[in-house]
Design an enzyme around this catalytic site. Structure first.
Site, PDB file in Angstrom:
ATOM      1  N   ASN A 103       1.063  -1.358  -0.180  1.00 38.55           N
ATOM      2  CA  ASN A 103       0.051   0.004  -0.124  1.00 38.55           C
ATOM      3  C   ASN A 103       0.672   1.196  -0.020  1.00 38.55           C
ATOM      4  O   ASN A 103       0.243   2.491   0.109  1.00 38.55           O
ATOM      5  CB  ASN A 103      -0.922   0.050   1.019  1.00 38.55           C
ATOM      6  CG  ASN A 103      -0.310   0.139   2.563  1.00 38.55           C
ATOM      7  OD1 ASN A 103       1.065   0.211   2.438  1.00 38.55           O
ATOM      8  ND2 ASN A 103      -0.893   0.201   3.410  1.00 38.55           N
ATOM      9  N   LYS A 104       2.020   1.263  -0.251  1.00 36.80           N
ATOM     10  CA  LYS A 104       3.056   2.306  -0.313  1.00 36.80           C
ATOM     11  C   LYS A 104       3.212   3.046  -1.577  1.00 36.80           C
ATOM     12  O   LYS A 104       2.868   2.381  -2.496  1.00 36.80           O
ATOM     13  CB  LYS A 104       4.385   1.977   0.698  1.00 36.80           C
ATOM     14  CG  LYS A 104       4.472   1.384   2.072  1.00 36.80           C
ATOM     15  CD  LYS A 104       3.905   2.369   2.668  1.00 36.80           C
ATOM     16  CE  LYS A 104       3.905   1.830   4.359  1.00 36.80           C
ATOM     17  NZ  LYS A 104       3.196   1.049   4.821  1.00 36.80           N
TER      18      LYS A 104
END
Length: 389
Positions: A184-185
């Protein structure tokens, strides 16, 4: 599986990532090798430092940092309570104690340097700053405190690749910087991370500790460059693999543009949400301070005082909008709330603000219309949660 109208996050992947992974599979070499070296070199160029090592994830990056700095039993590490638990856990795993510090306030959810200064003791060895949501901590204040007390600085820059403080990249202002490439970065490879270091000695030690303390790598022996090895430290296996490094090289090429799109989306959020009564927008005036650039990893808001967060999240879910919380404070977890190795006093602002924090969707593939839908849904959800039928 819920089919969200707007998910919390989404990957920006294309055929380039698939082709990069396929080339690794075709090569027959999967463990750390040439693609990892390329990823480290390119990420280091983006940060402005040659001292970068890719690792398995940001948690091991943090642990590697603490171990490389010699932190262990009897030492104390100061870090915020409003962060992902790995910032503290990695220090606890060295045998050190963790001292939790407060946030600045509703306008800035970063670590409060004044609270850090108040909590320093003769046992304090390091300050672990977290660049929350991609926004820089006040590194001038943190570095002044660290210099006065001869403390190390570990930067948890999991949210902040390419973000800056007064022109310097976050993760390069302290002794060691730690990065996350979780799925999710801003730069996503699935699992992965990196460490950057201020000097060659720390870089060399972390390189050894990353791979069992061995003096040569498997790739060296595979190529015939070495036939044996010595072990000069009790190290760990914190290596990344070639598949993730290859994907990382491609993702790095998307990072700057993705960060800029996140900035534009954040500005639209701030414009659309500004008129909602009682809703607070942390970092809304960040750029007016002229201290740096954010990576805009998260879009946090603070709900109106007295309004329960759970019904708002349920209303948002019913409208197809995924939300999250960043974070449950560390001192409220069962282990950390009872551990003798965790000091948890003086966290009044964290206690007041954390229950109000709600994270809204933010990712480069979002359209302006998605932001408008999230904002309209939040306004309606706040109204419905405040006046349940």
């Amino acid at each position: 599986m819920i089919m969200w109208k707007v998910p919390l996050s989404d990957l920006t992947f294309g055929p380039e990532e698939r082709e990069a992974a396929q080339r690794v599979l075709d090569s027959g070499w999967l463990t750390m090798g040439d693609r990892t070296l390329e990823f480290e070199r390119r990420f280091g160029e983006a940060l402005g430092t040659p001292r970068v090592l890719a690792v398995a994830n940001c948690t091991v990056a943090l642990h590697l940092a603490y171990v490389a700095l010699g932190i262990g039993p009897g030492d104390e590490v100061i870090c915020p309570s409003l962060t992902f638990v790995a910032t503290a856990n990695a220090a606890l795993l060295t045998g050190a104690s963790v001292v939790l510090a407060d946030v600045l306030g509703a306008h800035d959810l970063s670590l409060d340097p004044a609270d850090v200064a108040r909590k320093i003791t003769p046992k304090t060895r390091a300050i672990a700053v977290v660049h929350y949501a991609g926004y820089p901590c006040d590194m001038d204040a943190i570095r002044a405190i660290a210099a006065e007390h001869k403390l190390a600085i570990v930067e948890d820059a999991a949210h902040a690749p390419l973000a800056t403080w007064r022109g310097e990249k976050l993760g390069t202002l302290g002794d060691i910087g730690c990065f996350s490439f979780f799925s999710n970065k801003n730069l996503a490879v699935g699992e992965g991370g990196a460490v950057s270091s201020r000097d060659d000695a720390l870089h060399t030690r972390m390189r050894l500790l990353r791979s069992h303390g061995m003096t040569t790598l498997t790739l060296d022996r595979h190529r015939g460059h070495a036939f044996s090895y010595d072990v000069v430290e009790a190290g760990m296996n914190y290596r990344i693999d070639e598949l993730r490094s290859a994907i990382g090289v491609v993702q790095l090429g998307r990072l700057a543009e993705g960060n800029q799109r996140r900035r534009a989306l954040t500005a639209r959020y701030h414009e659309k949400l500004a008129g909602i009564p009682g809703l607070v927008l942390p970092y809304r005036d960040f750029y007016a301070r002229d201290v740096g650039e954010s990576a805009h990893h998260l879009m946090p808001v603070l709900l109106p005082e007295g309004l329960s967060r759970k019904p708002v999240m349920e209303q948002m879910k019913a409208r197809g909008i995924q939300t999250s919380v960043h974070y449950p404070p560390i001192h409220l977890f069962s282990h950390h709330g009872s551990s003798d190795l965790v000091r948890r006093d003086g966290l009044e602002r964290t206690d007041a603000l954390a229950p109000r924090e709600l994270t809204l969707p933010l990712y480069p593939r979002m359209q302006d219309e998605d932001v408008d839908l999230v904002c309209a849904s939040l306004e309606a959800s706040l109204r419905d949660a405040a006046s349940p039928t």
